[in-house]
Design a protein around this motif. Structure first.
Motif, PDB file in Angstrom:
ATOM      1  N   ARG B  64       1.970   5.055  -0.072  1.00 33.70           N
ATOM      2  CA  ARG B  64       0.625   4.823   0.466  1.00 33.70           C
ATOM      3  C   ARG B  64      -0.132   3.845  -0.427  1.00 33.70           C
ATOM      4  O   ARG B  64       0.012   3.877  -1.648  1.00 33.70           O
ATOM      5  N   ALA B  65      -0.969   3.026   0.216  1.00 31.89           N
ATOM      6  CA  ALA B  65      -1.880   2.186  -0.548  1.00 31.89           C
ATOM      7  C   ALA B  65      -3.063   3.052  -0.955  1.00 31.89           C
ATOM      8  O   ALA B  65      -3.606   3.789  -0.143  1.00 31.89           O
ATOM      9  N   LEU B  66      -3.453   3.018  -2.227  1.00 31.15           N
ATOM     10  CA  LEU B  66      -4.650   3.737  -2.650  1.00 31.15           C
ATOM     11  C   LEU B  66      -5.841   2.784  -2.523  1.00 31.15           C
ATOM     12  O   LEU B  66      -5.698   1.577  -2.726  1.00 31.15           O
ATOM     13  N   PRO B  67      -7.009   3.332  -2.199  1.00 30.69           N
ATOM     14  CA  PRO B  67      -8.171   2.476  -1.929  1.00 30.69           C
ATOM     15  C   PRO B  67      -8.548   1.581  -3.117  1.00 30.69           C
ATOM     16  O   PRO B  67      -9.056   0.475  -2.944  1.00 30.69           O
ATOM     17  N   ASP B  68      -8.250   2.025  -4.353  1.00 31.83           N
ATOM     18  CA  ASP B  68      -8.615   1.224  -5.528  1.00 31.83           C
ATOM     19  C   ASP B  68      -7.626   0.085  -5.798  1.00 31.83           C
ATOM     20  O   ASP B  68      -7.713  -0.579  -6.826  1.00 31.83           O
ATOM     21  N   ARG B  91       2.275  -5.085  -4.631  1.00 25.74           N
ATOM     22  CA  ARG B  91       1.231  -4.521  -5.506  1.00 25.74           C
ATOM     23  C   ARG B  91       1.738  -4.266  -6.916  1.00 25.74           C
ATOM     24  O   ARG B  91       1.001  -4.445  -7.886  1.00 25.74           O
TER      25      ARG B  91
END
Ligand SMILES: Cc1cc2nc3c(=O)[nH]c(=O)nc-3n(C[C@H](O)[C@H](O)[C@H](O)COP(=O)(O)OP(=O)(O)OC[C@H]3O[C@@H](n4cnc5c(N)ncnc54)[C@H](O)[C@@H]3O)c2cc1C
Ligand code: FES
Ligand code: FES
Lengths: 166, 288
Positions: B64-68, B91
């Motif tokens: 998952r991509a984390l919002p930060d 990333r």
């Protein structure tokens, strides 16, 4: 204590009773009689036991049969279900990619995983892709040539040459 | 060749899995991809009475991509899934740099990143990587969830901060500072492919001097570690060849350097200095 497991092997659903400790390779060879998958070591290193689990090459000596419950397994016997040769098998024949043949089923299953995601690999990429398969006979050179040849056959989309099927 | 008999559980939720672990203290082992555990069981070096197969836990799948700007990697994510993930490779390029060389295709198709971290083999690659990334590890048990920094996770050879009733559920990699470069350099044992020494570097400059330096080292001691003496020596320098070499000289400082048939302690320490230097050079070369 045994458990009921359902595998789809080479397209056919197979129900087997296994002890949890039964390895996938034992189930394939001993319960289902698919002896094309070989066992060459005790240490997950030789790759002779390579099959596809849900389309990916895995060492079937390092997977429990019960872990494959509900999943799809392809063995060397399933590569060319019509009794002919798969393009990779034909290329191993044409390019002398085997001598004793012990490693060959595993080599072909690893090659198939590679060519699925990389249809035009370099020789380096081919060698990297068969790092988990040990061959005691060929010195690998002709195996690399065979996989290169199979890649080009598969890219051309042509059928396996008739001679190889004879 | 054949493992000793064991009881087998295949829970369908994380809650159920940790409940089984809690009810079988000291006798149950988690089974993920099995690439380390099944090998040990076949050689009877491990004989767990019960295996808790987490392979069916959908909650532990996916990247998952984390919002930060960071990344969360579920415990069932295989090496292959990381290599195939555009999100992960863009990333956090360090992941793929290290993973591409781990084992072979078959091992990468089945082995999980989390399994390698939980196993904590002193010659494994991922511990150095999560240390350099300042990742945190999410751990669940019957009494709830806790988050451990990678820097306090690896305690010794095959020993981590995980208790017997705990499940590693996720690896969280925070957003990396802008402009840093990353690299992994290792000396592989030619037959097994495991690392005799491995060095992961995340390094960056601001206005001509080094402001970020995080170096994770594996293979050298009983447990992977952050080479803090190297980091301290590098920060504030210009990151030129002389500064890098001087900093890398501290690579094996403060640890008990291991010795085995592949490398004695003197050679291993020297290889640690060499590969830490190369990792820093390559990371700075990749920095934006
Ligand atoms: C031929 C071969 C070559 C290899 N080469 C390399 C290499 O070059 N570099 C390298 O770093 N590694 C290498 N490995 C090791 C490989 O990386 C690990 O075996 C694999 O990643 C472990 O993950 P797994 O899912 O298979 O874990 P498993 O084998 O299922 O488990 C390993 C251990 O971790 C525990 N565990 C697993 N998941 C969890 C969890 N979520 N929570 C709590 N405990 C857990 C298990 O109880 C067990 O003790 C190699 C392995 C093989 C077989
Ligand atoms: S039998 Fe050797 S890797 Fe499976
Ligand atoms: S052909 Fe004999 S082991 Fe490969």
């Amino acid at each position: 204590m045994t458990e009921q497991v359902r595998l789809t092997v080479n397209g056919v659903p197979r129900d087997v009773e296994v002890e949890p400790r039964r390895l996938l390779v034992q189930t394939l060879r001993e319960d289902l009689g698919l002896t094309g998958t070989h066992v060459g070591c005790d240490t997950s290193q030789c790759g002779a036991c390579t099959v596809h689990l849900d389309g990916r090459a895995v060492k079937s000596c390092t997977v429990l049969a019960i872990q494959a419950d509900g999943h799809v397994v392809t063995t060397i016997e399933g590569m060319a279900p019509d009794g002919g040769l798969h393009a990779i098998q034909a290329a191993f024949w044409a390019k002398h990619g085997l001598q004793c043949g012990f490693c060959t089923p595993g080599m072909i299953m690893s090659a198939a995983d590679l060519l699925e995601s990389n249809p035009d690999p370099t020789d380096d990429e081919i060698r990297h892709a068969i790092e988990g398969n040990i061959c005691r006979c060929t010195g690998y050179h002709n195996i690399v040539a065979a996989i290169r040849e199979a890649a080009s056959t598969l890219r051309a989309g042509t059928d396996v040459p008739a001679a190889a099927n004879a | 060749m054949i493992p000793a008999a064991f009881e087998y559980d295949r829970p369908t939720t994380v809650a159920e899995a940790v409940d089984i672990l809690a009810r079988n203290p000291g006798t149950a082992k988690v089974l993920a991809g099995g690439q380390s555990l099944l090998g040990l069981m076949r050689l009877r070096l491990a004989r767990p009475e019960r295996l808790v197969d987490i392979g069916g836990l959908a909650e532990l799948r996916g990247i998952r991509a984390l919002p930060d700007g960071g990344l969360a990697i579920g415990a069932l994510v295989t090496y292959r899934e990381v290599l195939d993930s555009a999100l992960a490779t863009s990333r956090v390029p360090l992941l793929a740099m290290a993973i591409a060389d781990i084992g072979d295709v078959q091992v990468r198709n089945r082995g999980t990143v989390a399994g390698s971290i939980a196993h904590a083999d002193p010659a494994s690659d991922m511990p150095a990587v999560v240390l350099a990334l300042e990742a945190s590890l999410v751990v669940r048990s019957g009494s709830g969830e806790r988050v451990v920094n990678a820097t306090s996770f690896f305690e010794g050879a095959f020993v981590t901060d995980l208790a017997e009733d705990e499940l590693l559920t996720e690896i969280r990699i925070p957003a990396q500072p802008t402009g840093v470069g990353m690299a992994y350099r290792h000396l592989e044992q030619p037959a097994s492919g495991y690392s005799i020494v491995g060095a992961a570097a995340v390094v960056g400059r601001t206005g001509g001097s080094i402001t970020t330096a995080r170096i994770g080292v594996t293979g050298v001691a009983d447990a992977a570690y952050r080479a803090s003496a190297v980091e301290a020596a590098l920060i504030g320098t210009d990151g030129g060849a002389a500064a890098i070499a001087a900093a890398a000289a501290h690579a094996a400082e403060g640890v008990a350097v291991g010795s085995d048939i592949h490398a004695d302690a003197i050679y291993r320490a020297e290889m640690a200095r060499v590969h830490v230097r190369r990792a820093i050079e390559a990371a700075l070369g990749a920095a934006g």
